[in-house]
Design a protein around this motif. Structure first.
Motif, PDB file in Angstrom:
ATOM      1  N   ALA A   1       0.925  -1.219   0.017  1.00  0.00           N
ATOM      2  CA  ALA A   1      -0.022   0.041   0.113  1.00  0.00           C
ATOM      3  C   ALA A   1       0.890   1.231  -0.034  1.00  0.00           C
ATOM      4  N   ILE A   2       0.319   2.142  -0.616  1.00  0.00           N
ATOM      5  CA  ILE A   2       1.058   3.614  -0.722  1.00  0.00           C
ATOM      6  C   ILE A   2       0.316   4.647   0.105  1.00  0.00           C
ATOM      7  N   ILE A   3       0.871   5.574   0.678  1.00  0.00           N
ATOM      8  CA  ILE A   3       0.071   6.649   1.316  1.00  0.00           C
ATOM      9  C   ILE A   3       0.824   7.682   0.621  1.00  0.00           C
ATOM     10  N   LEU A   4      -0.448   8.466   0.187  1.00  0.00           N
ATOM     11  CA  LEU A   4      -0.215   9.765  -0.856  1.00  0.00           C
ATOM     12  C   LEU A   4      -0.818  10.873  -0.248  1.00  0.00           C
ATOM     13  N   PRO A   5      -0.657  12.136  -0.508  1.00  0.00           N
ATOM     14  CA  PRO A   5      -1.170  13.270  -0.105  1.00  0.00           C
ATOM     15  C   PRO A   5      -2.788  13.162  -0.642  1.00  0.00           C
ATOM     16  N   ARG A   6      -3.591  14.214   0.198  1.00  0.00           N
ATOM     17  CA  ARG A   6      -4.573  14.404  -0.565  1.00  0.00           C
ATOM     18  C   ARG A   6      -4.373  15.685  -1.452  1.00  0.00           C
ATOM     19  N   SER A   7      -5.057  15.790  -2.449  1.00  0.00           N
ATOM     20  CA  SER A   7      -4.678  17.065  -3.473  1.00  0.00           C
ATOM     21  C   SER A   7      -5.191  18.178  -2.779  1.00  0.00           C
ATOM     22  N   GLY A   8      -6.156  18.253  -2.556  1.00  0.00           N
ATOM     23  CA  GLY A   8      -6.785  19.507  -1.798  1.00  0.00           C
ATOM     24  C   GLY A   8      -5.887  20.157  -0.644  1.00  0.00           C
ATOM     25  N   LEU A   9      -5.550  19.298   0.440  1.00  0.00           N
ATOM     26  CA  LEU A   9      -4.598  19.578   1.486  1.00  0.00           C
ATOM     27  C   LEU A   9      -3.248  20.246   0.785  1.00  0.00           C
ATOM     28  N   GLY A  10      -2.898  19.471  -0.185  1.00  0.00           N
ATOM     29  CA  GLY A  10      -1.465  19.520  -0.602  1.00  0.00           C
ATOM     30  C   GLY A  10      -1.443  20.903  -1.527  1.00  0.00           C
ATOM     31  N   HIS A  11      -2.426  21.123  -2.152  1.00  0.00           N
ATOM     32  CA  HIS A  11      -2.439  22.262  -3.269  1.00  0.00           C
ATOM     33  C   HIS A  11      -2.668  23.581  -2.496  1.00  0.00           C
ATOM     34  N   LYS A  12      -3.930  23.328  -1.691  1.00  0.00           N
ATOM     35  CA  LYS A  12      -4.278  24.539  -1.182  1.00  0.00           C
ATOM     36  C   LYS A  12      -3.622  25.125   0.337  1.00  0.00           C
ATOM     37  N   HIS A  13      -3.239  23.953   0.880  1.00  0.00           N
ATOM     38  CA  HIS A  13      -2.822  24.311   2.336  1.00  0.00           C
ATOM     39  C   HIS A  13      -1.194  23.801   2.573  1.00  0.00           C
ATOM     40  N   GLY A  14      -0.707  23.229   1.677  1.00  0.00           N
ATOM     41  CA  GLY A  14       0.905  22.932   1.627  1.00  0.00           C
ATOM     42  C   GLY A  14       1.055  21.542   2.639  1.00  0.00           C
ATOM     43  N   ILE A  15      -0.105  20.904   2.774  1.00  0.00           N
ATOM     44  CA  ILE A  15       0.099  19.781   3.825  1.00  0.00           C
ATOM     45  C   ILE A  15       0.271  18.437   2.827  1.00  0.00           C
ATOM     46  N   VAL A  16       1.619  18.212   2.913  1.00  0.00           N
ATOM     47  CA  VAL A  16       1.960  16.806   2.139  1.00  0.00           C
ATOM     48  C   VAL A  16       2.784  15.991   3.284  1.00  0.00           C
ATOM     49  N   LEU A  17       3.469  14.996   2.531  1.00  0.00           N
ATOM     50  CA  LEU A  17       3.958  13.966   3.422  1.00  0.00           C
ATOM     51  C   LEU A  17       5.442  14.266   3.514  1.00  0.00           C
ATOM     52  N   GLY A  18       5.944  14.152   4.721  1.00  0.00           N
ATOM     53  CA  GLY A  18       7.351  14.279   5.070  1.00  0.00           C
ATOM     54  C   GLY A  18       8.421  13.108   4.367  1.00  0.00           C
ATOM     55  N   ASN A  19       7.833  11.886   4.037  1.00  0.00           N
ATOM     56  CA  ASN A  19       8.360  11.208   3.212  1.00  0.00           C
ATOM     57  C   ASN A  19       8.101  11.153   1.701  1.00  0.00           C
ATOM     58  N   LEU A  20       7.384  11.948   1.558  1.00  0.00           N
ATOM     59  CA  LEU A  20       6.705  12.279   0.038  1.00  0.00           C
ATOM     60  C   LEU A  20       5.720  11.131  -0.467  1.00  0.00           C
ATOM     61  N   VAL A  21       6.195  10.029  -0.198  1.00  0.00           N
ATOM     62  CA  VAL A  21       5.192   8.762  -0.333  1.00  0.00           C
ATOM     63  C   VAL A  21       5.336   7.750   0.868  1.00  0.00           C
ATOM     64  N   GLY A  22       4.283   7.166   1.331  1.00  0.00           N
ATOM     65  CA  GLY A  22       4.620   6.116   2.451  1.00  0.00           C
ATOM     66  C   GLY A  22       4.394   4.737   1.660  1.00  0.00           C
ATOM     67  N   LEU A  23       5.319   3.906   2.071  1.00  0.00           N
ATOM     68  CA  LEU A  23       5.033   2.804   1.589  1.00  0.00           C
ATOM     69  C   LEU A  23       4.836   1.834   2.529  1.00  0.00           C
ATOM     70  N   ILE A  24       3.892   0.883   2.556  1.00  0.00           N
ATOM     71  CA  ILE A  24       3.415  -0.067   3.386  1.00  0.00           C
ATOM     72  C   ILE A  24       3.802  -1.373   3.064  1.00  0.00           C
TER      73      ILE A  24
ATOM     74  N   ALA B   1       0.568  28.302   8.977  1.00  0.00           N
ATOM     75  CA  ALA B   1       0.256  27.586  10.007  1.00  0.00           C
ATOM     76  C   ALA B   1      -0.937  26.862   9.492  1.00  0.00           C
ATOM     77  N   PHE B   2      -1.141  25.654   9.817  1.00  0.00           N
ATOM     78  CA  PHE B   2      -2.236  24.574   9.382  1.00  0.00           C
ATOM     79  C   PHE B   2      -2.757  24.054  10.712  1.00  0.00           C
ATOM     80  N   VAL B   3      -4.106  24.091  11.180  1.00  0.00           N
ATOM     81  CA  VAL B   3      -4.328  23.097  12.202  1.00  0.00           C
ATOM     82  C   VAL B   3      -5.227  22.151  11.845  1.00  0.00           C
ATOM     83  N   LEU B   4      -4.503  21.040  12.263  1.00  0.00           N
ATOM     84  CA  LEU B   4      -5.007  19.577  11.928  1.00  0.00           C
ATOM     85  C   LEU B   4      -6.185  19.336  13.106  1.00  0.00           C
ATOM     86  N   GLN B   5      -7.394  19.377  12.638  1.00  0.00           N
ATOM     87  CA  GLN B   5      -8.485  18.629  13.568  1.00  0.00           C
ATOM     88  C   GLN B   5      -8.250  16.939  13.876  1.00  0.00           C
ATOM     89  N   PRO B   6      -8.950  16.740  15.300  1.00  0.00           N
ATOM     90  CA  PRO B   6      -8.890  15.337  15.179  1.00  0.00           C
ATOM     91  C   PRO B   6      -9.987  14.705  14.310  1.00  0.00           C
TER      92      PRO B   6
END
Ligand SMILES: O=c1ccn([C@H]2C[C@H](O)[C@@H](COP(=O)(O)OP(=O)(O)OP(=O)(O)O)O2)c(=O)[nH]1
Ligand SMILES: [Mg+2]
Length: 149
Positions: free
Chosen positions: A63-86, A105-110
């Motif tokens: 499995a791979i973990i990818l950013p959500r496009s909305g969070l990445g494009h609009k808020h700059g929230i991507v992955l520290g490892n760019l892609v996660g590999l499971i 800054a981006f506030v990540l909600q529970p």
């Protein structure tokens, strides 16, 4: 559909089981299974639990973990490892490395949807050691060898 073993590590996830949003979706959204909001300041990376673990078991899948496009494009929230590999044999908690590559800054909600999980086929290989390769059309050309247009 293929079945994969899923452990619910946080009871809140019972109400948020990962599911495909549409019939054609490739990704299963992963949520931030946190108790309090996390403020991701610009440049900061936080490891965020998803409240889930999976065991794919079959080495023909990963499995791979990818950013959500909305969070990445609009808020700059991507992955520290760019892609996660499971890996198929991983049984630990699924974690998302959340990186604020933006300038605000981006506030990540529970329980907010933070990233997405895509299950992909994998071909494991073994190596056949050779001195020379058979000819190919490309040969050793790469890194722009075919031009830009
Ligand atoms: O975004 C990620 C990336 C990885 N993992 C888990 C699943 C994966 O199977 C394991 C190891 O990941 P990887 O092989 O990419 O990391 P590593 O730095 O090489 O660690 P290891 O030495 O444990 O393989 O960590 C996650 O939960 N989230
Ligand atoms: Mg590894």
């Amino acid at each position: 559909m293929r079945k994969i073993a899923l452990k619910i590590l946080d009871p809140r996830m019972n109400d948020f089981l990962p599911a495909y949003a549409t019939k054609g979706s490739a990704g299963l959204d992963l949520r931030a299974c946190i108790d309090n909001p996390i403020t991701l300041r610009p440049g900061v990376t936080e490891l965020v639990p998803t409240g889930l673990s999976i065991h794919i078991a079959d080495p023909a899948y990963a499995a791979i973990i990818l950013p959500r496009s909305g969070l990445g494009h609009k808020h700059g929230i991507v992955l520290g490892n760019l892609v996660g590999l499971i890996d198929s044999d991983y049984q630990g908690p699924l974690m998302v490395s959340a990186w604020n590559r933006g300038s605000e800054a981006f506030v990540l909600q529970p329980m907010e949807r933070l990233a997405q999980l895509v299950v992909v086929p994998v071909q494991q290989v073994e190596f056949d050691i050779v001195d020379e390769f058979n000819d190919s059309e490309r040969g050793t050309g790469g890194f722009g060898s075919t031009g830009r247009r």
